[in-house]
Design a protein around this motif. Structure first.
Motif, PDB file in Angstrom:
ATOM      1  N   UNK A  17       0.859  -1.190   0.000  1.00  0.00           N
ATOM      2  CA  UNK A  17       0.000   0.000   0.000  1.00  0.00           C
ATOM      3  C   UNK A  17       0.893   1.238   0.000  1.00  0.00           C
ATOM      4  N   UNK A  18       0.846   2.004  -1.098  1.00  0.00           N
ATOM      5  CA  UNK A  18       1.645   3.209  -1.251  1.00  0.00           C
ATOM      6  C   UNK A  18       0.829   4.474  -0.998  1.00  0.00           C
ATOM      7  N   UNK A  19      -0.302   4.367  -0.318  1.00  0.00           N
ATOM      8  CA  UNK A  19      -1.117   5.550  -0.045  1.00  0.00           C
ATOM      9  C   UNK A  19      -1.639   6.165  -1.326  1.00  0.00           C
ATOM     10  N   UNK A  20      -1.378   7.469  -1.563  1.00  0.00           N
ATOM     11  CA  UNK A  20      -1.894   8.144  -2.756  1.00  0.00           C
ATOM     12  C   UNK A  20      -1.413   7.529  -4.074  1.00  0.00           C
ATOM     13  N   UNK A  21      -0.304   6.759  -4.031  1.00  0.00           N
ATOM     14  CA  UNK A  21       0.192   6.154  -5.262  1.00  0.00           C
ATOM     15  C   UNK A  21      -0.466   4.803  -5.553  1.00  0.00           C
ATOM     16  N   UNK A  22      -1.376   4.368  -4.691  1.00  0.00           N
ATOM     17  CA  UNK A  22      -2.128   3.159  -4.980  1.00  0.00           C
ATOM     18  C   UNK A  22      -1.551   1.913  -4.339  1.00  0.00           C
ATOM     19  N   UNK A  23      -2.086   0.761  -4.736  1.00  0.00           N
ATOM     20  CA  UNK A  23      -1.668  -0.514  -4.167  1.00  0.00           C
ATOM     21  C   UNK A  23      -1.203  -1.468  -5.264  1.00  0.00           C
ATOM     22  N   UNK A  24      -0.375  -2.419  -4.827  1.00  0.00           N
ATOM     23  CA  UNK A  24       0.102  -3.505  -5.684  1.00  0.00           C
ATOM     24  C   UNK A  24      -0.195  -4.815  -4.968  1.00  0.00           C
ATOM     25  N   UNK A  25      -0.572  -5.833  -5.725  1.00  0.00           N
ATOM     26  CA  UNK A  25      -0.776  -7.130  -5.095  1.00  0.00           C
ATOM     27  C   UNK A  25      -0.483  -8.255  -6.073  1.00  0.00           C
ATOM     28  N   UNK A  26      -0.144  -9.420  -5.501  1.00  0.00           N
ATOM     29  CA  UNK A  26       0.047 -10.617  -6.292  1.00  0.00           C
ATOM     30  C   UNK A  26      -0.107 -11.814  -5.370  1.00  0.00           C
ATOM     31  N   UNK A  27      -0.257 -12.990  -5.963  1.00  0.00           N
ATOM     32  CA  UNK A  27      -0.292 -14.230  -5.191  1.00  0.00           C
ATOM     33  C   UNK A  27       0.670 -15.211  -5.806  1.00  0.00           C
ATOM     34  N   UNK A  28       1.444 -15.877  -4.953  1.00  0.00           N
ATOM     35  CA  UNK A  28       2.423 -16.856  -5.426  1.00  0.00           C
ATOM     36  C   UNK A  28       1.782 -18.244  -5.415  1.00  0.00           C
ATOM     37  N   UNK A  29       1.776 -18.890  -6.551  1.00  0.00           N
ATOM     38  CA  UNK A  29       1.061 -20.160  -6.716  1.00  0.00           C
ATOM     39  C   UNK A  29       2.027 -21.271  -7.112  1.00  0.00           C
TER      40      UNK A  29
END
Length: 262
Positions: A250-262
């Motif tokens: 979570x980068x606040x005003x710069x938005x969020x990044x997410x992923x899942x390792x499978x």
């Protein structure tokens, strides 16, 4: 350089097998005590040359070991850089195959996307800011093909600076629209905050790392080109991830990044 071309090629062969088989190579510096930083970049350049010859498309560079927290975590006190290919770049929200990498860790970074070429040997932070199209949140996936315990800068550079992959997304922003030193991020694994940091931890300003890279590349007869992605270095410690883990930054005003390792 202390090593001859035959030895450089043999080391590149070893690392190629380790990458293919997800195995670990014993420390290079233990087996080649006189190996230098220039030797290590020669190994890396051979790896990059082979990738391009095989049809992989280079899209940028990563800078590593630019913050005190990363230098303490690794015991290495100077920055390094590595190459990024297009097939190692993932979209925000991706499902990422954990078994594709070795010793999988995540770092929190900012990525600079260049609008103009950037060339040393006298590049400054202000040159970087002028040449940048936008800055965007990024997570680097670390993957080490050389054993971790006792590594030196020479081992790490030879291993393409332990680069495995890049995930980027969120809100791209112009460099004049925010104070990059105060960009902060919270790094979650499976809904628990594991790390947090502020981008000023990267050499006092994340653009300083990009300027360092341009000046370093100039010594090797190279430069950064328009359109390239430059990972400026982590401002948190590396976080280990296992198969099944969900990662969110979570980068606040710069938005969020997410992923899942499978």
């Amino acid at each position: 350089m202390a090593l001859d071309a035959e030895t450089i090629t043999a080391i590149a062969d070893e690392l190629a097998v380790a990458e293919r088989d997800r195995t670990m190579v014993p420390l290079l510096t233990a087996r080649h005590p006189g190996m230098t930083v220039e030797d290590a970049y020669a190994v890396q350049n051979e790896w990059r040359r082979r990738g391009i010859a095989a049809g992989r498309r280079p899209v940028g560079r990563k800078i590593g070991l630019t913050s005190k927290v990363m230098q303490v975590a690794t015991g290495i006190t100077e920055p390094d850089y590595g190459a990024i290919f297009a097939d190692a770049v993932f979209d925000n929200g991706s499902l990422i195959e954990h078994g594709r990498f070795s010793n999988v860790r995540i770092e929190v970074e900012l990525a600079f996307v260049l609008a103009e070429p950037l060339e040393g040997p006298h590049a400054t932070v202000f040159d970087v800011l002028r040449a940048t199209d936008y800055v965007i949140p990024a997570l680097e996936i670390l993957s080490s093909r050389i054993e971790l315990q006792g590594r030196t800068i020479v081992d790490t550079i030879s291993d393409n600076a332990a680069f495995g992959g890049l995930l980027y997304g969120g809100n791209p922003m112009r460099t004049g629209d925010l104070d990059l030193r105060w960009v902060s991020a919270l790094l979650y694994r499976n809904e628990t905050i594991e790390e947090s940091g502020v981008a000023a931890a990267v050499l006092n300003h994340p653009a300083t790392g990009v300027a360092w890279l341009a000046n370093k590349l100039a010594r090797h007869g190279d430069r950064l080109e328009a359109g390239e992605i430059v990972l400026a270095g982590s401002f948190t410690r590396p976080m280990w991830v296992e198969r099944g883990d969900i990662v969110l930054a979570d980068y606040g005003p710069m938005g969020t990044l997410s992923c899942r390792f499978v």
